[in-house]
Design an enzyme around this catalytic site. Sequence first.
Site: not given
Ligand SMILES: NC(=O)c1ccc[n+]([C@@H]2O[C@H](COP(=O)([O-])OP(=O)(O)OC[C@H]3O[C@@H](n4cnc5c(N)ncnc54)[C@H](O)[C@@H]3O)[C@@H](O)[C@H]2O)c1
Ligand SMILES: O=C(O)C[C@H](O)C(=O)O
Length: 357
Positions: A194, A221
């Site tokens: 953010d 967030h």
């Molecule tokens: N905080 C933030 O600003 C922010 C920003 C972007 C994404 N996110 C969040 O991050 C998370 C991941 O996003 P992504 O795009 O990498 O998703 P993705 O699906 O590409 O990757 C997630 C990974 O987690 C793994 N996984 C699933 N269950 C698991 C477990 N029990 N133990 C270990 N690993 C496990 C999957 O196998 C996969 O490799 C999502 O929840 C997304 O919303 C947060």
């Molecule tokens: O928007 C989402 O679901 C992923 C992450 O929280 C973001 O801000 O990009």
Amino acid sequence: MQHPTSEVNQRISRIAAHLNPSNLQMEENSGLSRVNCRAKGGSPGFKVAILGAAGGIGQPLAMLMKMNPLVSVLHLYDVVNTPGVTADISHMDTGAVVRGFLGQQQLGDALTGMDLVIIPAGVPRKPGMTRDDLFNINAGIVRTLCEGIAKCCPKAIVNLISNPVNSTVPIAAEVFKKAGSYDPRRLLGVTMLDVVRANTFAAEVLGLDPRAVDVPVVGGHAGVTILPLLSQAKPSCSFTPKEVDDLTDRIQNGGTEVVEAKAGAGSATLSMAYAAVKFADACLRALRGDAGVVECAYVASEVTELPFFASKVRIGRTGIEEIYALGPLNEYERVGLEKAKKELAASIQKGVAFVRK
Ligand SMILES: NC(=O)c1ccc[n+]([C@@H]2O[C@H](COP(=O)([O-])OP(=O)(O)OC[C@H]3O[C@@H](n4cnc5c(N)ncnc54)[C@H](O)[C@@H]3O)[C@@H](O)[C@H]2O)c1
Ligand SMILES: O=C(O)C[C@H](O)C(=O)O
């Protein structure tokens, strides 16, 4: 000179380890195993684990952490695909030793001895979903991973990325409380993306280099809980009311902008990996003893009446050492704060109830 019997024994145990399907743990996954290498140690530095390391965020995050000179050991854990990611990243000629861990039975090994644990495990959004729609799947994933942390590295700093962050951080806190290992100074929800977005979008409007801009983003967030404090942007500047409205809207919906552009192929991964590394690097510099490490994060807080809130925090050797008050808000931000608190209260309650039920 090594005794021939011990050399043979080492070979046998290596072969046995490779043949045993339950032992999928990899050490750099290369033909030249560590047993055959002259140097056994890594460079001095911190031990970092990434949980969800094979995912969209996990992979670029792992690559960037392998490039970080403060990291000596990098553990990559996921329920799928860590052998390939580990083999690939381990060929980078940087100091950190990389090890891969696959599946729940190796979670303990992945976590033992870690200084910092970064968690991007869980499902991402698709168009039309809110972050809260991810709760049903991600809450359980975060609970299991945090149970592992409580057991195997209770003193580690935790950077929690998995959504909905507004609820997963309270879930983590409850798990640690149950295990008797909760230290609120060591649990940080990552809201750095953010701030990264706010700096980028504000710099666009101001015609400045984004690296010169610093916009505090407080609250949480998700949607209206993401509250940019444009009145406190540095360098000191002013925005028209329309610019404030447009910028606030774009920062609050930056995640949705990416989710829609990816059209079903996930949410922000590359900018998130960048933001996660920026935040993790700040934590490692603080652990090293650097003074004045201040970043925004979603943490246990007394800044408002809510038990969790994102604001600027100073991080030190023991984790969060100071949480800063919000500072003077203008009327626009005060109205935004009230909206943010209402939604945050419900998300926090939902996370707490998930573990206590
Ligand atoms: N905080 C933030 O600003 C922010 C920003 C972007 C994404 N996110 C969040 O991050 C998370 C991941 O996003 P992504 O795009 O990498 O998703 P993705 O699906 O590409 O990757 C997630 C990974 O987690 C793994 N996984 C699933 N269950 C698991 C477990 N029990 N133990 C270990 N690993 C496990 C999957 O196998 C996969 O490799 C999502 O929840 C997304 O919303 C947060
Ligand atoms: O928007 C989402 O679901 C992923 C992450 O929280 C973001 O801000 O990009």
